[in-house]
Design a protein around this motif. Structure first.
Motif, short mmCIF file in Angstrom:
data_model
loop_
_atom_site.label_atom_id
_atom_site.label_comp_id
_atom_site.label_asym_id
_atom_site.label_seq_id
_atom_site.Cartn_x
_atom_site.Cartn_y
_atom_site.Cartn_z
N UNK A 89 1.07 -1.30 -0.03
CA UNK A 89 -0.56 0.08 -0.06
C UNK A 89 1.13 1.15 0.13
N UNK A 90 2.82 1.37 0.64
CA UNK A 90 3.21 2.09 0.33
C UNK A 90 3.67 2.64 -0.36
N UNK A 91 3.47 1.57 -1.82
CA UNK A 91 4.19 1.24 -2.77
C UNK A 91 4.10 1.72 -4.28
N UNK A 92 4.73 2.26 -5.21
CA UNK A 92 4.08 3.30 -5.81
C UNK A 92 5.03 3.59 -6.95
N UNK A 93 4.67 3.11 -8.58
CA UNK A 93 6.04 2.47 -9.36
C UNK A 93 5.83 3.81 -10.56
N UNK A 94 7.58 4.95 -9.96
CA UNK A 94 7.40 5.82 -11.11
C UNK A 94 7.21 5.76 -12.24
N UNK A 95 6.37 7.37 -13.34
CA UNK A 95 6.59 6.88 -14.30
C UNK A 95 7.30 8.42 -14.65
N UNK A 96 6.93 9.23 -16.23
CA UNK A 96 6.88 10.60 -16.21
C UNK A 96 5.94 10.88 -16.86
N UNK A 97 5.47 12.38 -17.12
CA UNK A 97 6.19 13.15 -16.80
C UNK A 97 6.37 13.88 -15.05
N UNK A 98 7.53 14.48 -14.50
CA UNK A 98 7.63 15.38 -13.44
C UNK A 98 7.86 15.87 -13.45
N UNK A 99 7.33 16.67 -12.84
CA UNK A 99 7.53 18.36 -12.72
C UNK A 99 8.44 19.26 -12.09
N UNK A 100 8.75 20.13 -12.22
CA UNK A 100 10.07 21.08 -11.12
C UNK A 100 9.67 22.02 -11.38
N UNK A 101 9.97 22.51 -10.14
CA UNK A 101 10.18 24.63 -9.90
C UNK A 101 11.49 24.77 -10.40
N UNK A 102 11.88 25.16 -11.52
CA UNK A 102 12.72 25.33 -12.39
C UNK A 102 13.95 25.95 -11.38
N UNK A 103 14.34 27.11 -11.14
CA UNK A 103 14.76 27.18 -9.95
C UNK A 103 15.24 26.07 -9.01
N UNK A 104 14.40 25.20 -7.56
CA UNK A 104 14.76 24.14 -7.55
C UNK A 104 16.06 23.66 -8.29
N UNK A 105 15.08 23.09 -9.49
CA UNK A 105 15.55 21.91 -10.07
C UNK A 105 17.60 22.10 -10.35
N UNK A 106 17.07 23.15 -10.56
CA UNK A 106 18.62 23.18 -10.89
C UNK A 106 19.39 23.68 -9.50
N UNK A 107 18.94 23.86 -8.83
CA UNK A 107 19.68 23.93 -7.29
C UNK A 107 20.25 22.34 -7.42
N UNK A 108 19.06 21.27 -6.89
CA UNK A 108 19.16 20.48 -6.90
C UNK A 108 20.82 19.79 -8.01
N UNK A 109 20.29 20.21 -8.63
CA UNK A 109 21.44 19.58 -9.87
C UNK A 109 22.74 19.86 -9.78
N UNK A 110 22.72 21.14 -9.15
CA UNK A 110 24.18 21.58 -8.67
C UNK A 110 24.88 21.02 -7.20
N UNK A 111 24.07 20.88 -6.71
CA UNK A 111 24.12 20.52 -5.51
C UNK A 111 24.41 18.55 -5.55
N UNK A 112 23.87 17.97 -7.05
CA UNK A 112 24.23 17.15 -6.90
C UNK A 112 25.21 16.56 -7.63
N UNK A 113 25.86 17.72 -8.58
CA UNK A 113 27.28 17.50 -8.86
C UNK A 113 28.50 17.58 -8.11
N UNK A 114 27.98 19.18 -6.76
CA UNK A 114 29.08 18.79 -5.72
C UNK A 114 29.23 17.78 -5.28
N UNK A 115 28.14 16.30 -4.92
CA UNK A 115 28.74 15.95 -3.40
C UNK A 115 28.95 13.96 -5.07
N UNK A 116 28.33 14.32 -5.90
CA UNK A 116 28.93 13.23 -6.87
C UNK A 116 27.74 12.19 -6.39
N UNK A 117 26.47 12.63 -6.42
CA UNK A 117 25.32 12.43 -6.42
C UNK A 117 24.75 11.19 -8.13
N UNK A 118 24.49 10.04 -7.83
CA UNK A 118 24.12 9.25 -9.31
C UNK A 118 23.03 8.62 -8.92
#
Length: 227
Positions: free
Chosen positions: A153-182
């Motif tokens: 009951x707590x499991x969902x299968x992710x699809x797309x579209x996925x939607x985001x606030x652009x400024x927040x997503x850019x910030x998260x991507x920059x953090x991902x690059x900084x911390x080498x998240x994959x």
């Protein structure tokens, strides 16, 4: 609403040595069906296709054949989906406040799903289309031994579209690059940064075309829709 379509991969599991999105299903390239759905979605005003420049001649030919009325921009892809989306974000028009990201291989998406996600992202920082899991899921170790059975009951299968606030997503991507998240999708970057992502009800037919079997299923679904 602005739409980015990651389309830079090679179809290894499809047994193809070229971009699987250029393969035909019902006499139309896979990417063509995705673009037709975006064209029919009233909420989508601009489309960016993130792909390798070697595919651009084929994509330009597809676009010329489809005669879309919405502006479409070709954006150079990266070596991973994460890098490709990062490139896409940098190519968005300056006035883009929200963005939808949709895998080109999910060619069975409907205009209604695009529209519902476009409306919902105006009221939250991030969202994903998803469907409730029907099967019982088992967590196993490296030897194939079951370790646990999560509550379905707590499991969902992710699809797309996925939607985001652009400024927040850019910030998260920059953090991902900084911390080498994959990560395998952009929602995971939001999760790692502690930003809430909500679920929008997806579509059971919104499958990702990955294998030859998926191609056959996609053809059946498109035929049932009258294409």
């Amino acid at each position: 609403m602005y739409l980015l379509i990651p389309a830079a991969g090679i179809g290894k599991r499809m047994g193809s040595n070229r971009n699987k999105l250029l393969l035909l299903v019902r006499s139309q390239p896979i990417i063509g069906w995705t673009l037709l759905a975006a064209q029919a979605a009233s909420a989508i005003a601009w489309i960016g296709i993130i792909s390798q420049p070697t595919d651009w001649p084929d994509l330009k030919a597809i676009l010329a054949d489809l005669k879309l009325t919405k502006p479409v921009e070709l954006i150079p892809g990266g070596s991973t989906r994460q890098e490709s989306v990062y490139n896409g974000l940098q190519a968005l028009p300056a006035d883009a406040e929200q963005v939808l990201i949709h895998d080109g291989a999910r060619c069975l998406v409907t205009p209604d799903l695009f529209n519902s996600c476009a409306e919902a992202i105006r009221h939250c920082p991030g969202l994903i289309a998803a469907v409730a899991v029907k099967d019982t899921i088992k967590v196993v170790d490296g030897q194939g031994i079951i370790q646990s059975t999560p509550d379905r009951q707590q499991l969902w299968a992710a699809q797309t579209p996925q939607g985001f606030d652009v400024k927040l997503l850019k910030r998260c991507h920059a953090e991902g690059v900084r911390q080498s998240w994959e990560v395998t999708d952009d929602a995971a970057l939001f999760e790692k940064c502690g930003i809430q992502v909500r679920i929008v009800e997806g579509e059971e037919t919104n499958l990702k075309v990955t294998t030859p079997q998926d191609l056959a299923i996609a053809e059946f679904i498109l035929t049932s829709r009258g294409f």
